[in-house]
Scaffold this motif. Sequence first.
Motif, mmCIF file in Angstrom:
data_model
loop_
_atom_site.group_PDB
_atom_site.id
_atom_site.type_symbol
_atom_site.label_atom_id
_atom_site.label_comp_id
_atom_site.label_asym_id
_atom_site.label_seq_id
_atom_site.Cartn_x
_atom_site.Cartn_y
_atom_site.Cartn_z
ATOM 1 N N ILE A 107 0.843 -1.203 0.000
ATOM 2 C CA ILE A 107 0.000 0.000 0.000
ATOM 3 C C ILE A 107 0.874 1.248 0.000
ATOM 4 C CG2 ILE A 107 -1.717 1.319 1.303
ATOM 5 C CD1 ILE A 107 -2.722 -1.359 2.437
ATOM 6 N N LEU A 108 1.883 1.240 0.845
ATOM 7 C CA LEU A 108 2.762 2.395 0.975
ATOM 8 C C LEU A 108 3.499 2.696 -0.328
ATOM 9 C CD1 LEU A 108 3.887 4.308 3.271
ATOM 10 C CD2 LEU A 108 5.793 2.705 3.428
ATOM 11 N N LYS B 286 2.265 3.252 -6.494
ATOM 12 C CA LYS B 286 1.875 4.599 -6.912
ATOM 13 C C LYS B 286 0.367 4.761 -7.062
ATOM 14 C CE LYS B 286 6.034 6.388 -9.144
ATOM 15 N NZ LYS B 286 6.620 6.965 -10.376
ATOM 16 N N LYS B 287 -0.344 3.655 -7.228
ATOM 17 C CA LYS B 287 -1.793 3.744 -7.399
ATOM 18 C C LYS B 287 -2.491 4.247 -6.140
ATOM 19 C CE LYS B 287 -2.077 0.054 -10.853
ATOM 20 N NZ LYS B 287 -2.595 -1.324 -11.134
ATOM 21 N N THR B 288 -1.876 4.064 -4.983
ATOM 22 C CA THR B 288 -2.490 4.538 -3.742
ATOM 23 C C THR B 288 -2.194 6.012 -3.493
ATOM 24 O OG1 THR B 288 -0.590 4.017 -2.316
ATOM 25 C CG2 THR B 288 -2.198 2.254 -2.718
ATOM 26 N N ASN B 289 -1.171 6.529 -4.158
ATOM 27 C CA ASN B 289 -0.764 7.923 -3.958
ATOM 28 C C ASN B 289 -0.511 8.218 -2.485
ATOM 29 O OD1 ASN B 289 -0.105 10.486 -4.978
ATOM 30 N ND2 ASN B 289 -2.154 11.274 -4.576
ATOM 31 N N HIS C 290 -6.482 -10.017 4.596
ATOM 32 C CA HIS C 290 -7.671 -10.826 4.338
ATOM 33 C C HIS C 290 -8.924 -9.971 4.180
ATOM 34 C CE1 HIS C 290 -7.977 -10.137 8.696
ATOM 35 N NE2 HIS C 290 -9.269 -10.398 8.576
ATOM 36 N N TYR C 291 -8.888 -8.781 4.756
ATOM 37 C CA TYR C 291 -10.043 -7.883 4.753
ATOM 38 C C TYR C 291 -10.015 -6.914 3.572
ATOM 39 C CZ TYR C 291 -13.402 -4.537 6.871
ATOM 40 O OH TYR C 291 -14.460 -3.716 7.136
ATOM 41 N N ILE D 144 -9.896 -5.276 -2.792
ATOM 42 C CA ILE D 144 -10.105 -3.881 -3.186
ATOM 43 C C ILE D 144 -8.923 -3.425 -4.039
ATOM 44 C CG2 ILE D 144 -10.521 -1.525 -2.378
ATOM 45 C CD1 ILE D 144 -11.315 -2.784 0.333
ATOM 46 N N PRO D 145 -9.159 -2.910 -5.248
ATOM 47 C CA PRO D 145 -8.049 -2.378 -6.048
ATOM 48 C C PRO D 145 -7.319 -1.286 -5.266
ATOM 49 C CG PRO D 145 -10.050 -2.529 -7.373
ATOM 50 C CD PRO D 145 -10.450 -2.794 -5.955
ATOM 51 N N LEU D 146 -6.007 -1.287 -5.342
ATOM 52 C CA LEU D 146 -5.228 -0.311 -4.568
ATOM 53 C C LEU D 146 -5.619 1.115 -4.905
ATOM 54 C CD1 LEU D 146 -1.692 -1.989 -4.589
ATOM 55 C CD2 LEU D 146 -3.257 -1.757 -2.663
ATOM 56 N N SER D 147 -5.999 1.373 -6.131
ATOM 57 C CA SER D 147 -6.377 2.732 -6.535
ATOM 58 C C SER D 147 -7.663 3.193 -5.865
ATOM 59 C CB SER D 147 -6.534 2.805 -8.056
ATOM 60 O OG SER D 147 -7.563 1.920 -8.483
ATOM 61 N N LYS D 148 -8.471 2.233 -5.385
ATOM 62 C CA LYS D 148 -9.754 2.577 -4.758
ATOM 63 C C LYS D 148 -9.741 2.360 -3.245
ATOM 64 C CE LYS D 148 -12.394 1.495 -8.940
ATOM 65 N NZ LYS D 148 -13.491 0.692 -9.525
#
Length: 585
Positions: free
Chosen positions: A139-140, A143-146, A212-213, A217-221
């Motif tokens: 996640i960190l 780049k899709k998570t910005n 698991h939770y 979910i796509p990282l961008s969302k």
Amino acid sequence: MKATKILGSIGIITTATLALVACGKNNNANTTKKDFPAATPKKVSKQGGTLNVAVETDTPFTGIFSEELKDSQFDADVASPGDEELFDTNDHYKINNKGPATLKLDRKASTATITVKKGVKWSDGKQVVAKDLEYAYEILGNKKTNSPNYSSQFELINGMKEYHEGKAKTISGLEMPDGENGRTLIIHFKQLKPGMYYTGNNYFWEWAEPYHYLKDIPLSKLQSSDQIRKNPLYFGAFRVQKMTRGQSVTWVPNKYYWRGRPKLNKIIYQVVSPNSTSQAIKSHKFDVATVINSQWNQVKGTKNVNFIADIPLSYSYLGFKVGKWDSAKGKNVMNPKSKMANKSLRQAIGYAMNVDAVEKRYTQGLSFQVPTLIPEQFGDYFDKNVTGYRYNLKKANSILDKAGYKKKGKWRVQPDGKPLTIHLAAMSGDSTQEPIFQNYIQQWHKIGLNVKLTGGRLTEFNSFYDKVQHDDPSIDMYIAAWSLSNEPSQEGLYGEKAPMNYERFVTPENNKLLNEMDSQKAFNHKYRVQKFHEWQRYIFNEAFVIPLYNSYDVKAINNKITGYSTKPSQENNNHPLWYQVGYTK
């Protein structure tokens, strides 16, 4: 350095990340101004009760319940009952093995081994596993998570740079020796750094995310998902029961909490206007509230309240926009032709600010001017010989004259003769905001600088940071505040590849000094101290950031509450160990 933006208004610095206690813990800090205890009195507590906590802001909190994705102190505060980090520390912020996970560093192998303790479970009952640790890095770094918390310091991890640039699908330096469902993550670095023994070092991440939770979910969302915004999972003492977005969060005990059952039945965080805080404290509307420093005289005599305080690792500052963030290259690019590129102009603006007089007038001594970007709490890393920008109009005028900023009528013009109008962005807040910023504008007018507020008025918190982060051309300089981590490395805030370097200041000398203070030579404490001192003198001269003040973080706490402490050894993730906070019998 991991840092969090906070409400950067004069006399209203709120709860700060990884704060250092004012009383008796740090001989280097100037902690003699006021005498506050660091914790509530120790008493026998009972089971049960609801704790009401004030969130003092004139704007809704963002509500991003993810350490990787959030960048607001308000979000950190309202998440604290559930959001534990992996490590506890001693009172000097050195990582110990008392927290949810243990850490072992191997300089010869250049590895950090993190092992989650058995029984550390998410609030849905699932054990925290190695994949949860590894997923936080995804996640960190993606780049899709910005992610605003990614910095080039993490590229010390093997494969992180390639992952961040999209050249690799996984981070090669992250090893799960017992598999994804094991409890150990081994991080392979290019080399270890001296700050790695302390929390907040920005070389390895100190949080986990429930794979698991969140995995579907796509990282961008991810940031906008209900799993992050409405129903987050944590492994801390409490879990979310209900939420009114931007206004309140209700927490109830996490029955799977690894340290044991919390004392309280419920914790409710609720937004209150800064202008209403003093009345809320006097009427005992909240059990925990941060005192607005400008309102201290109104509340200091309140009965049935214990006031505790610390001096946080924080500072407010004046920043100058001297470049842009290049998202394609992932780095800051300085513009030598920008309006604020001339350091003489920046220095003069600093000397024209009557910060000390303002703080005495509006905060009753609870805020005070600071000379450098390294707080005194960092001990010998703080350079006591840097004097800072003390009020001196004569010097400010002289600097401008010598630099060619001549007066043409009422206002000075640029050295090339073109008109000069400077736009200042500043945040709205309590009732003292407007007169304080107008005071500074008048001081700048006295030296012939035509300074105006961006948009003609103070800017709301979220809008302010949106403009600052995106290099809005309507901003030439701005006043904000940082809440700092307890490892003093500056790469994450002022490095070439640091998104949080909002000034966009980049020079070979700055890069050199930032690298040297975290080099292998810097395992030698004397050498590292020397480089910190050199950097502070360099920054003082360049004046692309001018430190303004720090403030006591004073809490008004119901005198029936016990177990609330600001000592680092009694905190996790910069907040009290919530499971031991309770009502007295």
